[in-house]
Design a protein around this motif. Structure first.
Motif: not given
Length: 483
Positions: A38-48, A50-56, A165-172
């Motif tokens: 519903g609001a895009g992939q805002e949380t996972v975007r923060q992890f992509f 940040a780098g090093g996401a392949s192990g997570t 953007e708020t959703l992505g920060i909250l999710g992280t």
């Protein structure tokens, strides 16, 4: 195996969102999926980013199309998508997929998780601000059952991009807190607002469950939401779990009783039963769509100074034991409570109260902060479809005070008459005369001082519960037997 908490002391500088995401990514034991609707992939975007996401990140997806979403998670009975039920279906589905597709023997040290959200952002006409459900189901030990945190949020910003953007920060913040602050849930709550402002979003419901939170009482976490200014009101059901007020109150006839309930007495329950009997007989009231709410204000909880959480829990347990739904609010004035209810319903509402409460409503000092003063407050209060059910007061000389003879300030006399004789204030006449001498403060004093006879002032079963659970400083039942 334990996750290190080093470097996360309370007074350390707040880590950036990138730092939080990177710390999760670099923990070789954390591994899971992201499903966001519903609001895009805002949380996972923060992890992509940040780098090093392949192990997570095992998988990231957004079943944005409704047909695809239904094909994956099933169709909701009510046809809606932004619901708690939808969130739990998403978490169930994604965790089951992880367990099916990954062999535990190959990943003995992995702690699996699934993060999910189902959200609607502000509409084009800006009539509806948007809201959503966010949750994580996860392990803190590889061989442990899953724990879960789920919450409901309301957006306050007026731009869809900002809400995303708020959703992505909250999710992280939620994922980071789940793994690194699970043993301090009160701090975890506060850290949800790292790099966010309370003007950006409101969190009005949160629930913790599973082995990581076996000692957490969700009613106490409800209190923290109001206490921390994250929301103005929270609600919990008789089972002790937090519930979304909007779901409970939507299009309902609402009867509310405000009190200290310290403890709940026969007079409280008599007021409830008699006002309820009158309320459901109103022409505009549908008994099948009637919701009773026992409300405690934050100002009442602070009456003795700083909020005593144990005292709050004692009140909550008693009300829940009587099968009541409880609202904890930051609404000192009644008109704010009625305004809050009016967000969810246009149906008739009722307030049951004693004489002193009604006299306070007509006290101008409570409305000096309003530009329109008491008239503005009364416009918000009495011009709704509202009735006040008034419980009489026994005076020292044996006489009764009710709506016919109560005294308000001379300046308020005509205003009071206007509302009284327009049917807004109705006397409860079928009351139990024996209850008029019962006061919570008297019962509490008797309990604290070990006096006898207080049990007779309480509803059936309540005194037994107070003794069994040692509520309000009462000696345990075993102590009573030994004396």
């Amino acid at each position: 195996m334990e996750i290190s908490l080093k470097g996360d002391k309370e007074f350390d500088e707040i880590p950036s969102i990138k730092t939080k995401a990177l710390r999760i990514n670099l923990n070789e034991h954390i591994y899971g999926t992201f499903a966001e609707i519903g609001a895009g992939q805002e949380t996972v975007r923060q992890f992509f980013r940040a780098g090093g996401a392949s192990g997570t990140i095992a998988k990231a997806m957004s079943a944005y199309d409704k047909d695809f979403s239904d094909a994956i998670y099933g169709i909701e009975a009510d046809g809606r998508y932004v619901t708690e039920a939808r969130l739990h279906k998403m978490l169930d589905h994604e965790i089951n997929l992880i367990e099916e597709r990954l062999i535990r023997e190959k990943h003995p040290n992995k702690m699996f998780f699934s993060f999910a959200n189902t959200v609607t952002t502000i509409d084009f006409a800006k009539q509806y601000k948007g809201h959503g459900w966010v949750g994580i189901r996860y392990q803190i030990e590889p061989d442990q059952e899953y724990s879960e945190i789920s919450l409901h949020l309301r957006f306050k910003e007026n731009d869809a991009r900002l809400q995303q953007e708020t959703l992505g920060i909250l999710g992280t913040n939620l994922i980071y807190g789940a793994f690194y602050k699970y043993n301090e849930p009160k701090k975890l709550l506060r850290y949800l607002y790292d790099h966010l402002d309370k003007d950006q979003l409101e969190i009005d419901t949160i629930n913790f469950s599973g082995p990581a939170f076996k000692d957490v009482d969700n009613r106490l976490m409800s209190l923290q939401l109001v206490k921390n200014g994250m929301t103005d009101a929270v609600m919990f059901a008789p089972d002790g779990n937090n519930v979304l007020p909007a779901r409970v109150l939507y299009k309902k006839n609402i009867l509310a009783l405000r009190g200290s309930f310290r403890p709940v007495t026969k007079v409280n329950m008599d007021m409830f039963h008699k006002s309820y009997d009158m309320f459901i007989k109103e022409n505009k009231v549908d008994i099948e769509k009637t919701q009773v709410v026992f409300e405690i204000t934050l100002s009442n909880l602070r009456a003795e100074g700083e909020i005593d959480e144990q005292d709050f829990m004692d009140r909550a347990k008693l009300l829940c034991s009587l099968g009541q739904t409880v609202l904890i609010s930051n609404f000192q004035e009644y008109y704010k409570l009625v305004e809050y209810f009016s967000q969810y319903t246009k149906s008739r509402m009722g307030l049951a109260m004693g004489v002193n409460n009604l006299v306070d409503i007509f006290d101008e000092k409570y409305y000096r902060h309003l530009s329109g003063g008491i008239l503005e407050a009364f416009g918000k209060l009495f011009f709704k479809d509202l009735r006040v059910y008034l419980y009489p007061m026994l005076n020292d000389d044996g006489s009764l005070t009710n709506s016919e003879n109560l005294k308000v300030h001379p300046r308020m006399k005509e205003l009071y008459k206007f509302f009284k004789y327009n049917g807004k204030v109705i006397d409860i006449t079928d009351y139990d005369q024996n209850n008029l001498t019962v006061f919570s403060r008297t019962v509490l004093k008797m309990i604290n001082e070990g006096e006898e006879g207080w049990e007779e002032m309480l509803p059936e079963g309540v005194s037994k519960l107070i003794k069994e659970k040692s509520l309000f400083g009462c000696e345990t039942e075993e102590t009573f037997r030994n004396e």
